[in-house]
Design a protein around this motif. Structure first.
Motif, mmCIF file in Angstrom:
data_model
loop_
_atom_site.group_PDB
_atom_site.id
_atom_site.type_symbol
_atom_site.label_atom_id
_atom_site.label_comp_id
_atom_site.label_asym_id
_atom_site.label_seq_id
_atom_site.Cartn_x
_atom_site.Cartn_y
_atom_site.Cartn_z
ATOM 1 N N UNK A 47 24.724 -24.572 21.726
ATOM 2 C CA UNK A 47 24.972 -25.645 20.775
ATOM 3 C C UNK A 47 25.215 -26.946 21.541
ATOM 4 N N UNK A 48 24.954 -28.055 20.887
ATOM 5 C CA UNK A 48 25.204 -29.331 21.541
ATOM 6 C C UNK A 48 23.983 -29.854 22.281
ATOM 7 N N UNK A 49 24.159 -30.992 22.910
ATOM 8 C CA UNK A 49 23.066 -31.699 23.551
ATOM 9 C C UNK A 49 22.715 -31.066 24.903
ATOM 10 N N UNK A 50 21.434 -30.855 25.103
ATOM 11 C CA UNK A 50 20.917 -30.390 26.385
ATOM 12 C C UNK A 50 19.810 -31.347 26.809
ATOM 13 N N UNK A 51 19.870 -31.815 28.031
ATOM 14 C CA UNK A 51 18.827 -32.691 28.555
ATOM 15 C C UNK A 51 17.639 -31.818 28.957
ATOM 16 N N UNK A 72 19.413 -33.741 41.334
ATOM 17 C CA UNK A 72 19.033 -33.384 39.966
ATOM 18 C C UNK A 72 20.176 -32.687 39.240
ATOM 19 N N UNK A 73 20.932 -31.844 39.963
ATOM 20 C CA UNK A 73 21.888 -30.945 39.303
ATOM 21 C C UNK A 73 23.352 -31.303 39.566
ATOM 22 N N UNK A 74 23.715 -31.564 40.811
ATOM 23 C CA UNK A 74 25.136 -31.728 41.155
ATOM 24 C C UNK A 74 25.852 -32.822 40.364
ATOM 25 N N UNK A 75 25.187 -33.950 40.021
ATOM 26 C CA UNK A 75 25.904 -35.010 39.295
ATOM 27 C C UNK A 75 25.962 -34.806 37.777
ATOM 28 N N UNK A 76 25.476 -33.691 37.250
ATOM 29 C CA UNK A 76 25.345 -33.531 35.795
ATOM 30 C C UNK A 76 26.664 -33.782 35.072
ATOM 31 N N UNK A 77 27.777 -33.229 35.567
ATOM 32 C CA UNK A 77 29.057 -33.368 34.876
ATOM 33 C C UNK A 77 29.894 -34.542 35.381
ATOM 34 N N UNK A 117 26.387 -27.473 28.952
ATOM 35 C CA UNK A 117 25.229 -26.671 28.555
ATOM 36 C C UNK A 117 23.988 -27.031 29.363
ATOM 37 N N UNK A 118 23.816 -28.312 29.670
ATOM 38 C CA UNK A 118 22.682 -28.727 30.508
ATOM 39 C C UNK A 118 22.784 -28.103 31.893
ATOM 40 N N UNK A 147 31.652 -23.808 25.464
ATOM 41 C CA UNK A 147 32.042 -24.844 24.504
ATOM 42 C C UNK A 147 33.373 -25.512 24.843
ATOM 43 N N UNK A 148 34.421 -24.747 25.174
ATOM 44 C CA UNK A 148 35.686 -25.426 25.500
ATOM 45 C C UNK A 148 35.593 -26.301 26.752
ATOM 46 N N UNK A 149 34.656 -26.000 27.640
ATOM 47 C CA UNK A 149 34.493 -26.813 28.845
ATOM 48 C C UNK A 149 34.032 -28.220 28.503
ATOM 49 N N UNK A 150 33.301 -28.363 27.414
ATOM 50 C CA UNK A 150 32.762 -29.677 27.057
ATOM 51 C C UNK A 150 33.893 -30.684 26.830
#
Length: 384
Positions: A10-14, A53-58, A71-72, A307-310
């Protein structure tokens, strides 16, 4: 032929980012994973290429990161681990260090270290486990002895993922013997610091792409500017990092199992026995159907735990459920998927032995199934 994943977060995924991870996996991991696992080639260059590409996602955009969803990140891990779980584990550990650095209250240290971790100029390692201390993180003995203006660090660390090529070592140490969690702080070490050494890579049964070593510190001089998390906050930061890592392991195991289904379905659809494709025989069709059910159930649990991580509020018991179930389901599922190939599954070229061994390694990462049961059982008691 690829297994089409049915359960979605659920939620936004790039999706563009996920596709880029998939393309990288198909282009590089499929081609090089076997050589990395045999130790005949190094994944370091590929790791530095995928990091931006990945490490800066959060990492928040205000700090130069992508500011995207958990989720991305999990979907990227799935796609990469679909082709090589060992490499993805190395990336995930680096990403955990990147996330932790972005959360450090030491702004000067954060601003100095974080850009390199996001660009791939620096590779990070997370050092918590010691030769005699694993499950009980409060019992670490690596000593950061307070001195004027900083610390003198001595001790050993074990099972250091990325230890072979790391530039940055996020290290948890004890500032006051016998004080348990209260005395733990976290410091950032650099490869070139006098007194820091790493062993040759450990010869593991799988996931050699992680470049796992031991590390030793001999009277390393540190200033207060090298402290990422001070005493009183570091242990909580370590536990949050482990929760992040457990969720990542779950996603990677799910990806490895999806990759095993890719191989098994493709082979079983193309090989004929008794005048029919192997997959058309009910016994094999049902076997792979059960594997697919386990995969979708594990992915649903993993995304539920995400989900709680978001909102930055992970539920430790839910994350423990996801990690335990995903490791177990992937190991059993890949073992069953190998049956579709018969004896050909034993050939390294099939990728299945490498992925099976890799999943078995993840069972020991960030807490075994028994450790997850400790977390879960505590939650059960708390609910009484």
């Amino acid at each position: 032929m690829s297994y089409k994943l049915l359960c979605h977060p659920e939620g936004m995924v790039n999706e563009d980012r996920v596709k880029a991870a998939r393309d990288f996996a198909e282009g590089e991991l499929s081609r090089l994973g076997e050589a990395w696992d045999r130790g005949t080639a190094s994944p370091e260059a590929a790791l530095r290429r995928i990091i931006p590409l990945v490490a800066p996602i959060l990492v928040p955009q205000a700090l130069g990161g992508h500011g995207e969803s958990v989720a991305t990140l999990l979907r990227c891990y799935e796609e990469l681990a679909r082709r090589d779980i060992g490499f993805t584990c190395a990336l995930a550990v680096h990403t955990a260090v990147t996330i932790a650095t972005s959360l450090s209250p030491n702004a000067a240290l954060r601003d100095r270290i974080l850009p390199g971790l996001m660009s791939g100029e620096s590779i990070g390692a997370f050092l918590l486990t010691e030769p005699q201390t694993g499950t009980d993180a409060t019992a670490i003995t690596c000593a950061a002895t307070p001195v004027a203006g900083g610390y003198r660090l001595s001790g050993e660390k074990a099972w250091v993922t990325n230890g072979k090529w790391a530039d940055v070592f996020a290290t948890f140490c004890q500032t006051e013997a016998g004080s348990g969690a209260k005395g733990i702080n976290a410091v950032i070490l650099r490869r070139d610091m006098a007194g820091l050494s790493t062993s040759d890579p450990l010869d593991l049964t799988g996931n050699m792409a992680m470049g796992t070593t031991d590390a030793r510190f001999q009277d390393i001089a540190l200033s207060d500017e090298d402290v990422a998390f001070a005493t009183g906050t570091a242990f909580r930061a370590a536990m949050y990092g482990i929760d992040v890592a457990r969720l990542g392991v779950a996603a990677m195991c799910n990806g490895a199992l999806a990759g095993a289904l890719d191989v098994a379905i493709s082979y079983a659809a193309g090989r004929q026995t008794f005048g029919r494709a192997v997959i058309e025989h009910q016994a094999m069709g049902f076997t792979l159907a059960d594997v697919a059910t386990g995969l979708e159930a594990s992915r649903a649990l993993t995304f539920q735990a995400a989900r709680p991580f978001e909102s930055g509020q992970p539920v430790a018991a839910l994350t423990a459920h996801a990690k335990k179930y995903a490791c177990r389901t992937a190991f059993e599922g890949i073992s069953q998927a190998m049956r579709a190939l018969g004896a050909n599954a034993l050939k390294r070229g099939s990728s299945l032995p490498r992925q099976l061994n890799g999943v078995r390694v993840t069972e020991c990462m960030d807490g075994t199934g028994e450790v997850q049961n400790i977390v879960i059982s505590r939650a059960l008691r708390a609910g009484l």
